[in-house]
Design an enzyme around this catalytic site. Sequence first.
Site, PDB file in Angstrom:
ATOM      1  N   CYS A  31       1.140 -26.218 -36.482  1.00 63.91           N
ATOM      2  CA  CYS A  31       1.883 -26.636 -35.486  1.00 63.91           C
ATOM      3  C   CYS A  31       2.988 -26.743 -35.672  1.00 63.91           C
ATOM      4  CB  CYS A  31       2.402 -28.446 -36.643  1.00 63.91           C
ATOM      5  SG  CYS A  31       3.992 -29.552 -35.895  1.00 63.91           S
ATOM      6  N   CYS A  85       1.043 -34.622 -35.238  1.00 70.90           N
ATOM      7  CA  CYS A  85       1.321 -33.817 -36.514  1.00 70.90           C
ATOM      8  C   CYS A  85       1.102 -35.194 -37.072  1.00 70.90           C
ATOM      9  CB  CYS A  85       1.705 -33.041 -36.449  1.00 70.90           C
ATOM     10  SG  CYS A  85       3.107 -31.842 -37.906  1.00 70.90           S
ATOM     11  N   CYS A 138       4.942 -34.503 -38.978  1.00 65.25           N
ATOM     12  CA  CYS A 138       5.920 -34.427 -38.236  1.00 65.25           C
ATOM     13  C   CYS A 138       5.730 -34.935 -37.298  1.00 65.25           C
ATOM     14  CB  CYS A 138       7.259 -32.743 -38.090  1.00 65.25           C
ATOM     15  SG  CYS A 138       6.218 -31.747 -36.951  1.00 65.25           S
ATOM     16  N   CYS A 166       6.656 -27.805 -37.436  1.00 62.26           N
ATOM     17  CA  CYS A 166       6.656 -28.119 -38.975  1.00 62.26           C
ATOM     18  C   CYS A 166       5.902 -26.561 -39.488  1.00 62.26           C
ATOM     19  CB  CYS A 166       6.255 -29.081 -39.336  1.00 62.26           C
ATOM     20  SG  CYS A 166       4.874 -29.182 -39.446  1.00 62.26           S
ATOM     21  N   CYS A 225     -10.461 -26.519 -33.983  1.00 61.93           N
ATOM     22  CA  CYS A 225     -11.166 -26.826 -35.086  1.00 61.93           C
ATOM     23  C   CYS A 225     -10.405 -27.535 -36.122  1.00 61.93           C
ATOM     24  CB  CYS A 225     -12.528 -25.731 -35.625  1.00 61.93           C
ATOM     25  SG  CYS A 225     -13.328 -26.719 -37.221  1.00 61.93           S
TER      26      CYS A 225
END
Length: 160
Positions: free
Chosen positions: A125, A76, A79, A128, A148
């Site tokens: 995510c 991510c 984070c 976060c 996607c």
Amino acid sequence: MQRFLLIISAFITGLTSCTGQSGRAQQERDFPVQKTEAEWRAELGDKAYYVLREEGTERAFTGKYNDFKKEGVFTCAGCGTPLFSSETKFDSGTGWPSFYDIVSDENVLEEEDRSFGGVRTEVVCGQCGGHLGHVFNDGPRPTGLRYCINSVSLNFEEKE
Ligand code: FE
């Protein structure tokens, strides 16, 4: 007067449910990684902020990981949580990096997305709450899923 107030309150309820903003704000309070909007803006920069925090979408074929074939883990950009393995990356032809699986159920969560007049499944995510992209049911085997994902929502850690 009472009738007038009823109409006004119905209108306001309709407005908030259309934008979905109230639901989104509620979810964001629950994610383990918490930062203020000012902190996110400063850390991410305009493009990543627009996609991760405002549920934007990068233009197709413009992202750095669309045509990218190194071995490692995609994390991510907000984070650092591991999200996707290069082993599950495939060329979907859509112009966005695409994966047929996620690293773990805790790290990538699904949300219903009713924007643009349809129903899609958004993926965020798990740490976060950052917007990553969407998941569709037209992916390859073995899962049949197509995640996607926006390149700008990702970083990459190459396998040693
Ligand atoms: Fe994150």
